[in-house]
Design an enzyme around this catalytic site. Structure first.
Site, PDB file in Angstrom:
ATOM      1  N   ASP A 126      -4.210 -54.040 -16.173  1.00  0.00           N
ATOM      2  CA  ASP A 126      -3.988 -53.123 -15.058  1.00  0.00           C
ATOM      3  C   ASP A 126      -3.731 -51.706 -15.599  1.00  0.00           C
ATOM      4  OD1 ASP A 126      -3.583 -53.397 -11.935  1.00  0.00           O
ATOM      5  OD2 ASP A 126      -2.027 -52.028 -12.620  1.00  0.00           O
ATOM      6  N   HIS A 154      -5.658 -61.770 -12.436  1.00  0.00           N
ATOM      7  CA  HIS A 154      -5.191 -60.439 -12.785  1.00  0.00           C
ATOM      8  C   HIS A 154      -3.821 -60.447 -13.462  1.00  0.00           C
ATOM      9  CE1 HIS A 154      -5.219 -56.076 -12.416  1.00  0.00           C
ATOM     10  NE2 HIS A 154      -4.019 -56.103 -11.862  1.00  0.00           N
ATOM     11  N   TYR A 164      -1.116 -43.596  -9.774  1.00  0.00           N
ATOM     12  CA  TYR A 164      -2.504 -43.623  -9.321  1.00  0.00           C
ATOM     13  C   TYR A 164      -3.009 -42.201  -9.054  1.00  0.00           C
ATOM     14  CZ  TYR A 164      -2.554 -48.710  -8.697  1.00  0.00           C
ATOM     15  OH  TYR A 164      -2.524 -50.065  -8.897  1.00  0.00           O
TER      16      TYR A 164
END
Length: 383
Positions: free
Chosen positions: A177, A361, A307
Site C-alpha cells: 500500500d 491486500h 493521498y
C-alpha cells in the site's frame, strides 16, 4: 536523535465517549439494493458497531499493543512513533517495514514475530531480522507534519534518518500500500544504504516513461493499464476523495465512529482474500483494534492527507531512470492490482517474483507465514 520509550494510554473518559457515540448512532436509511452493492452493508455495520460498543475490550487490546517495544523519536523535526524488535539469531539483519491505509503498525504483529524469531516457527535463526515498524506521519501516534509537502519521498528521508539514528549503516525495506511507495523512494534516494526492497504492492501512480526510445507495451502491460483504469472508475472513489477533498471527509469520519467503521471496514472486506466473509481473515477484535487506533488518536484526517501529498508528487520515472537496489515482489492473487513483471522491470531490477497461492491486500495479517518466508528468501542473498 532523541529516542524515548513509549506506551499507549487511552483515558477512561475517551473510552466512555466512544461507547456513548456508538450507542447513539443515527443510522442511515436502507436503499433497495443488494448487500454490499452500494457500499458497507447495513446489518453487518450494526453488528460490528454493537460489538465495538458492548463487547470489545480496549484495555486488553491496549495491553497487547504495549507488549511491543515502542518508542518515540525526534527525526529531522518530526516526531515518529515506531516499534523496534530485536532479532533472535547470530546476526539479525535490519529491516524497516512501512504500513499503509487503512492499516497501522498493528497489522505487522504476526509478521514481526516470524521475522524476528524464525526458529520459533521452524525456520533458520540465520534468517532473523531486527524489525523497525514506524507509524507514518499523521497515522496513530506519529503526529501530522507541521507543514504541507510530506509525500512518500519525504517520508523516505525520515526513515533513512531514523535507521541511521538507530545505528544501522545498511538495511532493507519492505512495504505494501502506501508503504510500497515509501520503500521505493528509499531505494531510489538512498541506494548507498538500502541493500534491497521487498514489495507486496505497486503504487498506482507508478509509471515509467513510454516513448520511441523504449520497447512498446506488451499485451500484458496494455491489459494491466486498462484493468487499473476500470478498477479506479468503479472502486477508486475513496482514493479520489482522499486525494482531492481529504478535510471534507475527515470532518465526518473524525466525528462518527460508525462512519469510520463503515469507511474502513468495507476495504478490509473488499481487498482481502475472504470471499465476502470478512471474519474468515480478521477477527472482530483485530479490526476493532485497528479502528480504535484511528479513533483514539483522531488521526483519520491526517492519515488520508498523504493521498493528497502523493497525488502532487506521483511516482513517475524518466526515460532511463532506474531503481538500482534489487527488488523482490510478492504477488497475492486478491490484491487490488496485478502488474505484470515486465511493467516493473522497466524501472526495477526484479530479483525475485513470487506468485502466492492465496492472500490479498493485507498480506501481513492474512498470510504472515507466506509473506515472512518470501521476505526471508529475498534478503538471504543480501545479508
Amino acid at each position: 536523535m532523541h529516542i524515548e520509550p513509549f506506551q499507549i494510554s487511552v483515558s477512561d473518559v475517551e473510552i466512555d465517549d466512544l461507547r456513548r457515540r456508538l450507542r447513539n448512532t443515527r443510522w442511515a436509511s436502507m436503499t433497495p439494493s443488494e448487500p454490499w452493492q452500494q457500499g458497507t452493508e447495513h446489518a453487518w455495520l450494526r453488528e460490528w458497531v454493537t460489538h465495538w460498543a458492548e463487547s470489545f475490550d480496549w484495555r486488553a487490546a491496549e495491553h497487547g499493543l504495549n507488549q511491543q517495544p515502542q518508542f518515540m523519536a525526534d527525526v529531522n523535526g518530526q516526531r515518529v512513533h515506531f516499534v523496534h524488535r530485536r532479532g533472535v539469531g547470530p546476526k539479525p539483519y535490519p529491516l524497516i517495514i512501512t504500513h499503509g491505509w487503512p492499516g497501522s503498525f498493528f497489522e505487522f504483529h504476526a509478521l514481526a514475530e516470524r521475522l524476528c524469531n524464525p526458529a520459533a516457527y521452524g525456520g533458520d535463526p540465520n534468517d532473523a531480522f531486527d524489525v523497525v515498524i514506524p507509524s507514518l506521519p499523521g497515522f496513530a501516534f506519529s503526529p501530522a507534519p507541521a507543514a504541507p509537502g510530506t509525500s512518500a519521498f519525504q517520508v523516505a528521508e525520515l526513515w533513512a534518518s531514523l535507521m541511521k539514528g538507530l545505528g544501522y549503516e545498511r538495511f532493507g525495506a519492505q512495504g505494501g500500500d502506501l508503504g510500497s511507495g515509501v520503500s521505493i523512494a528509499l531505494a531510489l534516494q538512498h541506494p548507498e544504504v538500502v541493500d534491497g526492497i521487498h514489495l507486496n504492492f505497486l503504487p498506482s501512480s507508478y509509471e515509467p516513461t513510454i516513448g520511441a526510445a523504449n520497447s512498446p507495451l506488451t499485451v500484458a502491460e496494455q491489459t494491466y493499464r486498462q484493468e487499473k483504469a476500470e478498477w479506479a472508475a468503479l472502486e477508486g472513489g475513496y482514493a479520489h476523495m482522499h486525494g482531492t477533498r481529504p478535510q471534507t471527509l475527515a470532518a465526518s469520519l473524525n466525528d462518527s465512529p460508525a462512519g469510520l467503521a463503515a469507511w474502513i471496514g468495507e476495504k478490509f472486506r473488499a481487498w482481502s482474500d475472504c470471499d465476502g466473509d470478512i471474519e474468515r481473515r480478521f477477527s472482530k477484535d483485530e479490526l476493532l483494534t485497528n479502528l480504535s487506533l484511528y479513533w483514539y488518536t483522531q488521526s483519520i484526517g491526517s492519515a488520508i492527507q498523504m493521498y493528497w501529498e502523493n497525488r502532487l508528487q506521483p511516482m513517475r520515472f524518466a526515460a532511463g531512470q532506474r531503481v538500482t537496489p534489487p527488488v523482490g515482489f510478492a504477488h497475492f492473487p486478491k490484491e487490488i492490482n496485478h502488474p505484470p513483471r515486465a511493467w516493473m522491470e522497466r524501472v526495477f531490477d526484479v530479483a525475485q517474483w513470487t506468485d502466492m497461492p492465496r492472500g490479498g491486500h493485507f498480506a501481513a495479517m492474512e498470510e504472515p507465514e507466506l509473506l515472512a518466508a518470501d521476505i526471508r528468501g529475498f534478503f538471504r542473498r543480501l545479508r
